[in-house]
Design a protein around this motif. Structure first.
Motif, PDB file in Angstrom:
ATOM      1  N   SER A 120     -37.287   2.604   9.794  1.00 20.65           N
ATOM      2  CA  SER A 120     -36.709   3.799  10.639  1.00 20.65           C
ATOM      3  C   SER A 120     -35.746   4.778   9.895  1.00 20.65           C
ATOM      4  CB  SER A 120     -35.923   3.107  11.962  1.00 20.65           C
ATOM      5  OG  SER A 120     -37.016   2.486  12.648  1.00 20.65           O
ATOM      6  N   LEU A 121     -34.762   4.080   9.029  1.00 23.29           N
ATOM      7  CA  LEU A 121     -33.819   4.857   8.345  1.00 23.29           C
ATOM      8  C   LEU A 121     -34.698   5.928   7.245  1.00 23.29           C
ATOM      9  CD1 LEU A 121     -30.912   2.481   7.617  1.00 23.29           C
ATOM     10  CD2 LEU A 121     -30.678   4.629   8.803  1.00 23.29           C
ATOM     11  N   TYR A 122     -35.691   5.335   6.605  1.00 25.96           N
ATOM     12  CA  TYR A 122     -36.211   6.180   5.475  1.00 25.96           C
ATOM     13  C   TYR A 122     -37.006   7.172   6.352  1.00 25.96           C
ATOM     14  CZ  TYR A 122     -39.963   7.245   2.339  1.00 25.96           C
ATOM     15  OH  TYR A 122     -40.574   8.032   1.167  1.00 25.96           O
ATOM     16  N   ILE A 123     -37.686   7.116   7.476  1.00 29.25           N
ATOM     17  CA  ILE A 123     -38.476   8.246   8.186  1.00 29.25           C
ATOM     18  C   ILE A 123     -37.562   9.218   8.669  1.00 29.25           C
ATOM     19  CG2 ILE A 123     -39.323   8.788  10.364  1.00 29.25           C
ATOM     20  CD1 ILE A 123     -40.919   5.995  10.240  1.00 29.25           C
ATOM     21  N   ASP A 124     -36.272   8.849   9.321  1.00 30.49           N
ATOM     22  CA  ASP A 124     -35.227   9.785   9.793  1.00 30.49           C
ATOM     23  C   ASP A 124     -34.566  10.427   8.437  1.00 30.49           C
ATOM     24  OD1 ASP A 124     -36.134   9.465  12.235  1.00 30.49           O
ATOM     25  OD2 ASP A 124     -34.476   8.282  12.735  1.00 30.49           O
ATOM     26  N   HIS A 126     -37.258   5.952  22.877  1.00 31.49           N
ATOM     27  CA  HIS A 126     -37.161   7.390  23.270  1.00 31.49           C
ATOM     28  C   HIS A 126     -35.710   7.828  22.945  1.00 31.49           C
ATOM     29  CE1 HIS A 126     -38.236  11.142  24.736  1.00 31.49           C
ATOM     30  NE2 HIS A 126     -37.351  11.225  25.630  1.00 31.49           N
ATOM     31  N   ASP A 127     -35.220   7.802  21.781  1.00 30.58           N
ATOM     32  CA  ASP A 127     -33.607   7.890  21.119  1.00 30.58           C
ATOM     33  C   ASP A 127     -33.364   9.493  21.461  1.00 30.58           C
ATOM     34  OD1 ASP A 127     -35.019   8.840  19.305  1.00 30.58           O
ATOM     35  OD2 ASP A 127     -34.180   7.464  17.932  1.00 30.58           O
ATOM     36  N   ALA A 132     -28.886  15.459  15.705  1.00 29.92           N
ATOM     37  CA  ALA A 132     -29.364  14.224  16.422  1.00 29.92           C
ATOM     38  C   ALA A 132     -29.974  13.463  15.481  1.00 29.92           C
ATOM     39  CB  ALA A 132     -30.396  14.589  17.408  1.00 29.92           C
ATOM     40  N   LEU A 133     -30.798  13.697  14.448  1.00 32.98           N
ATOM     41  CA  LEU A 133     -31.199  12.872  13.303  1.00 32.98           C
ATOM     42  C   LEU A 133     -30.268  12.186  12.533  1.00 32.98           C
ATOM     43  CD1 LEU A 133     -34.278  15.074  12.246  1.00 32.98           C
ATOM     44  CD2 LEU A 133     -34.312  12.697  13.459  1.00 32.98           C
ATOM     45  N   GLN A 134     -29.131  12.982  12.352  1.00 31.13           N
ATOM     46  CA  GLN A 134     -27.940  12.447  11.421  1.00 31.13           C
ATOM     47  C   GLN A 134     -27.165  11.341  12.148  1.00 31.13           C
ATOM     48  OE1 GLN A 134     -27.325  13.354   8.259  1.00 31.13           O
ATOM     49  NE2 GLN A 134     -26.158  11.479   8.492  1.00 31.13           N
ATOM     50  N   LEU A 135     -26.933  11.673  13.455  1.00 31.17           N
ATOM     51  CA  LEU A 135     -26.435  10.489  14.262  1.00 31.17           C
ATOM     52  C   LEU A 135     -27.204   9.383  14.365  1.00 31.17           C
ATOM     53  CD1 LEU A 135     -24.876  12.995  17.233  1.00 31.17           C
ATOM     54  CD2 LEU A 135     -23.603  11.872  15.487  1.00 31.17           C
ATOM     55  N   ASN A 136     -28.518   9.635  14.535  1.00 29.50           N
ATOM     56  CA  ASN A 136     -29.368   8.484  14.652  1.00 29.50           C
ATOM     57  C   ASN A 136     -29.443   7.721  13.167  1.00 29.50           C
ATOM     58  OD1 ASN A 136     -31.573   7.094  16.225  1.00 29.50           O
ATOM     59  ND2 ASN A 136     -32.824   7.582  14.550  1.00 29.50           N
ATOM     60  N   VAL A 137     -29.350   8.356  12.314  1.00 25.26           N
ATOM     61  CA  VAL A 137     -29.168   7.456  10.831  1.00 25.26           C
ATOM     62  C   VAL A 137     -27.819   6.661  10.860  1.00 25.26           C
ATOM     63  CG1 VAL A 137     -28.769   7.897   8.256  1.00 25.26           C
ATOM     64  CG2 VAL A 137     -30.663   9.079   9.535  1.00 25.26           C
ATOM     65  N   TRP A 138     -26.832   7.173  11.293  1.00 26.70           N
ATOM     66  CA  TRP A 138     -25.585   6.529  11.394  1.00 26.70           C
ATOM     67  C   TRP A 138     -25.588   5.281  12.407  1.00 26.70           C
ATOM     68  CZ3 TRP A 138     -22.317  11.581  11.747  1.00 26.70           C
ATOM     69  CH2 TRP A 138     -22.157  12.187  10.674  1.00 26.70           C
ATOM     70  N   ASP A 139     -26.249   5.514  13.598  1.00 24.23           N
ATOM     71  CA  ASP A 139     -26.523   4.831  14.511  1.00 24.23           C
ATOM     72  C   ASP A 139     -27.465   3.361  14.072  1.00 24.23           C
ATOM     73  OD1 ASP A 139     -24.865   6.013  16.247  1.00 24.23           O
ATOM     74  OD2 ASP A 139     -26.616   6.820  17.371  1.00 24.23           O
ATOM     75  N   LEU A 140     -28.142   3.659  13.330  1.00 22.73           N
ATOM     76  CA  LEU A 140     -29.151   2.698  12.837  1.00 22.73           C
ATOM     77  C   LEU A 140     -28.368   1.825  11.437  1.00 22.73           C
ATOM     78  CD1 LEU A 140     -32.516   4.730  12.144  1.00 22.73           C
ATOM     79  CD2 LEU A 140     -32.229   2.675  13.667  1.00 22.73           C
ATOM     80  N   LYS A 141     -27.658   2.548  10.866  1.00 23.57           N
ATOM     81  CA  LYS A 141     -26.882   1.747   9.833  1.00 23.57           C
ATOM     82  C   LYS A 141     -25.913   0.960  10.340  1.00 23.57           C
ATOM     83  CE  LYS A 141     -27.323   5.111   6.185  1.00 23.57           C
ATOM     84  NZ  LYS A 141     -26.781   6.129   5.250  1.00 23.57           N
ATOM     85  N   ALA A 142     -25.055   1.330  11.509  1.00 27.22           N
ATOM     86  CA  ALA A 142     -24.191   0.500  12.270  1.00 27.22           C
ATOM     87  C   ALA A 142     -24.941  -0.601  13.098  1.00 27.22           C
ATOM     88  CB  ALA A 142     -23.633   1.425  13.318  1.00 27.22           C
TER      89      ALA A 142
END
Length: 395
Positions: free
Chosen positions: A376-380, A121-122, A257-267
């Motif tokens: 997860s990155l592909y979905i977001d 639940h991010d 939030a989606l953009q930040l989540n993408v960055w977080d996933l990559k990091a």
């Protein structure tokens, strides 16, 4: 012969006097009749003039009240049209909420397709859920507003009918009073002949004040409904603007939030190995701590056995020596304290085992995340971004 003659003469004079009295009385009565006729004629003419004046004043009162009612009726008619326009805007706003809600639900559904370990639940989920709440809340508020508009329209139309009925009654009363003004003594007998209608008792009649109050109440109610309708339209304007602003603001928050989540996933890909090392180290330390706790429990159980053996041995003293002396009290207290220590140590062992299980779960999650970040990155980054493309143009 002289006496009878005198009597006859006196009788004749008496009859003449009586006749003179009756004639005078008759003349006086005729004069009284003439006076009475003149008085009644004058009184009737005066009353007819008064009737005409009162009827004329009544017609003026009705005309004045009619103008007031017509003005209020015009206002209520205009307000009904304006409220119908507002109702149309609310209905369009409700229709416009359907597509954003569908997109939000699709994004939530797509994110639910992530592998189980990735379904955390991010912030993006929270913003999407908040967006769903905002849109559903806007729909709920707009529906309630639509119901209020419908109800206010019903009240306005009911007030319009009431004013129209009052105007019709005023018009009918004015026509009747105008007819009464035109009537006079030379009018045809068909007009002068009274109809067989039941005369209202004064106690059942409407007083002028009550008559005036009836229309005043109607106009006051109409004014109240106009005020309510005006307030409702102003509220709707504010509501429509606020809901559009809130939805756009939340759409921007979701995008961020989606953009930040993408960055977080990559990091996260570069951080997982470090976290795995830290967790493994902590897991080993927790295992050593559990071993130390078990060792301490064993030592406490050995001491507990010693204290219990001493108590059992002291029970073998002679009966007269079975004294609750300080030594006995000390041994009893020692047993109680050691039991308490063992309980706390066992609770610590259970907590340690729970901590180890938590660390193991974290380790498994990190291992799974390392393989699932790409999904997860592909979905977001791809699917949700494409779905939300129409929302970037605003509401």
């Amino acid at each position: 012969m002289s006496v009878p003659d005198c009597s006859a003469q006196q009788g004749a004079e008496s009859n003449l006097q009586n006749m003179e009295f009756k004639r005078n009385h008759s003349e006086l009565f005729r004069a009284e009749c003439v006076r009475l006729i003149m008085e009644t004629d004058t009184a009737c003419k005066r009353m007819q003039n008064d009737d005409s004046k009162e009827l004329g004043q009544r017609v003026q009162d009705i005309q004045f009240m009619t103008k007031e009612l017509e003005l209020k009726l015009d206002e209520i008619v205009v307000e009904i049209d304006l409220l119908l326009t507002s109702q149309s805007r609310v209905e369009k706003a409700l229709e416009a909420c359907k597509e954003p809600l569908r997109i939000t639900l699709l994004c939530l559904e797509e994110r639910m397709k992530r592998f189980p370990t990735e379904r955390r639940h991010d912030k993006a989920d929270r913003e999407l859920l908040k967006e769903r709440e905002v849109i559903e809340g806007a729909i709920l508020i707009l529906r309630r507003a639509a119901e209020q508009v419908t109800e206010q329209l019903r009240l306005n139309r009911s007030m319009k009918e009431l004013l129209e009925q009052d105007l019709r009654e005023k018009s009918e009363a004015q026509c009747i009073d105008n007819s009464c003004i035109l009537m006079n003594a030379e009018s045809p007998d068909s007009q002068l002949r009274p109809k067989r209608t039941q005369t209202l008792l004064p106690s059942l009649s409407v007083t002028p004040k009550q008559w005036e109050n009836i229309s005043d109440v109607n106009m006051a109610q109409a004014e109240q409904q106009l005020a309510n309708s005006l307030y409702l339209r102003a509220l709707l304007e504010s509501l429509l603007e606020q809901t559009a602003t809130d939805m756009q603001k939340q759409a921007n928050a979701v995008a961020t939030a989606l953009q930040l989540n993408v960055w977080d996933l990559k990091a996260a890909k570069t951080q997982i190995e470090e976290q795995m090392s830290t967790i493994r180290s902590e897991l080993a330390s927790q295992q050593r701590s559990r071993v130390d706790l078990l060792t301490a429990i064993a030592e406490q159980e050995r001491l507990l056995g010693l204290a219990q053996a001493r108590l059992a041995l002291r029970l073998q003293r002679p009966s007269k020596e079975q004294c609750l002396d300080p030594a006995q009290l000390q041994l009893l207290a020692e047993v109680q304290q050691i039991n308490a220590h063992i309980t706390k140590l066992r609770e610590a062992v259970a907590q340690s085992e729970e901590e180890q299980r938590a660390l193991l779960r974290c380790q498994r999650e990190l291992q799974e995340n390392l393989e699932l970040k790409t999904n997860s990155l592909y979905i977001d980054e791809v699917i949700c971004a494409q779905l939300r493309e129409p929302l970037t143009h605003g509401f």
